[in-house]
Design an enzyme around this catalytic site. Structure first.
Site, PDB file in Angstrom:
ATOM      1  N   SER A 165      67.893  27.538 -21.932  1.00 35.65           N
ATOM      2  CA  SER A 165      67.238  26.239 -21.801  1.00 35.65           C
ATOM      3  C   SER A 165      67.482  25.368 -23.030  1.00 35.65           C
ATOM      4  CB  SER A 165      65.728  26.433 -21.601  1.00 35.65           C
ATOM      5  OG  SER A 165      65.065  25.191 -21.667  1.00 35.65           O
ATOM      6  N   TYR A 206      58.003  29.537 -22.399  1.00 37.72           N
ATOM      7  CA  TYR A 206      59.278  29.531 -21.659  1.00 37.72           C
ATOM      8  C   TYR A 206      60.454  29.520 -22.626  1.00 37.72           C
ATOM      9  CZ  TYR A 206      62.892  27.996 -18.368  1.00 37.72           C
ATOM     10  OH  TYR A 206      64.034  27.891 -17.611  1.00 37.72           O
ATOM     11  N   LYS A 213      63.343  32.468 -23.288  1.00 36.82           N
ATOM     12  CA  LYS A 213      64.775  32.206 -23.154  1.00 36.82           C
ATOM     13  C   LYS A 213      65.528  32.620 -24.417  1.00 36.82           C
ATOM     14  CE  LYS A 213      65.419  30.330 -19.045  1.00 36.82           C
ATOM     15  NZ  LYS A 213      66.324  30.924 -18.042  1.00 36.82           N
ATOM     16  N   ASN A 257      67.983  19.187 -18.526  1.00 35.43           N
ATOM     17  CA  ASN A 257      67.126  19.059 -17.346  1.00 35.43           C
ATOM     18  C   ASN A 257      67.968  18.806 -16.100  1.00 35.43           C
ATOM     19  OD1 ASN A 257      64.088  18.670 -18.521  1.00 35.43           O
ATOM     20  ND2 ASN A 257      65.616  17.824 -19.910  1.00 35.43           N
ATOM     21  N   VAL A 280      60.912  16.537 -13.347  1.00 38.20           N
ATOM     22  CA  VAL A 280      60.222  15.260 -13.181  1.00 38.20           C
ATOM     23  C   VAL A 280      60.828  14.422 -12.063  1.00 38.20           C
ATOM     24  CG1 VAL A 280      61.637  14.113 -14.956  1.00 38.20           C
ATOM     25  CG2 VAL A 280      59.391  13.223 -14.398  1.00 38.20           C
ATOM     26  N   ILE A 281      62.127  14.409 -11.906  1.00 39.74           N
ATOM     27  CA  ILE A 281      62.761  13.577 -10.880  1.00 39.74           C
ATOM     28  C   ILE A 281      62.373  14.052  -9.487  1.00 39.74           C
ATOM     29  CG2 ILE A 281      64.986  12.932  -9.863  1.00 39.74           C
ATOM     30  CD1 ILE A 281      66.137  12.891 -12.720  1.00 39.74           C
ATOM     31  N   ARG A 331      64.704  12.570 -22.589  1.00 37.88           N
ATOM     32  CA  ARG A 331      65.294  13.836 -22.140  1.00 37.88           C
ATOM     33  C   ARG A 331      66.742  13.608 -21.705  1.00 37.88           C
ATOM     34  NH1 ARG A 331      61.280  15.169 -24.141  1.00 37.88           N
ATOM     35  NH2 ARG A 331      59.675  16.623 -23.474  1.00 37.88           N
TER      36      ARG A 331
END
Length: 220
Positions: free
Chosen positions: A30, A55, A59, A84, A98-99, A122
């Site tokens: 990530s 998270y 990772k 992202n 988010v999208i 982002r």
């Protein structure tokens, strides 16, 4: 929790891959969380890692186990620290990204919630650009072990709102609430390392990508 869902399963997979002599292990890490908050906007692979969420910590832990297996057993691995990711074929019911979350809420005539003032930046990568690199990685021997994989350009949440309202002409209500302390302030990946090695250049702009996702939602 993250340990059970992420770390334990990954370690089993790494161990079994080693035992079955897998030629190359590609791990999706990530890029949005392992670096944490950085002073420079465009983050390079050799910048310090300082995750501020469970998270991100998990990772990074898996990354370190891959390094250990390489040191002990010469285990061949490749890590992509991905930004992202969004796209038409991602499960909208997961309430992740988010999208996807916002477009799904707009489709269902629900209010959009924003943590903070909407200025956090982002790096958003369309899934088709991600797949291109993964396919390339299956047949190409990279020179190093860790690569950032993103669009290489930042957009704020307010930028996305602007696209939704002014480009896609969508109507929705906004609710701004206090920011969460597990969210990184700004995060944009420097993709020069990957670009210089394989000529990688993402093709899908954010406006085009968001439009594709919206069309897929309305047609599902």
């Amino acid at each position: 929790n993250e340990i059970d869902n992420n770390v334990k399963g990954s370690l089993i997979l790494i161990e079994q891959s080693y035992l079955h002599k897998v030629k190359k292990f590609i791990f999706i890490s990530s890029g949005g969380t392992v670096y944490g908050n950085q002073s420079n906007l465009k983050i390079k692979e050799d910048d310090n890692t300082n995750p501020i969420s469970s998270y991100g910590i998990c990772k990074l832990m898996i990354e370190n186990y891959l390094k250990l297996y390489n040191s002990l057993y010469n285990f061949n691995y490749l890590i992509f620290r991905v930004s992202n990711v969004y796209g038409e074929f991602i499960n909208y019911k997961r309430n992740q990204g988010v999208i996807h979350v916002w477009l799904n809420k707009i489709y269902n005539h629900e209010e959009i919630t924003i943590w903070g003032d909407g200025n956090s930046v982002r790096d958003y990568l369309h899934i088709s650009d991600l797949v291109f690199v993964f396919n390339y990685a299956l047949r190409y021997n990279f020179k190093e072990r860790i690569y950032n994989l993103g669009y290489g350009k930042g957009h704020s949440l307010n930028d996305i709102i602007d696209i939704l309202q002014n480009d896609l002409k969508l109507n929705f209500k906004l609710n701004f609430i206090h920011n969460r302390n597990v969210d990184v302030n700004d995060n944009v990946l420097n993709i020069d390392k990957l670009s210089n090695e394989i000529g990688y250049k993402p093709k899908i702009s954010l406006i085009d990508g968001i439009n594709r996702v919206w069309n897929s939602i309305t047609k599902r």
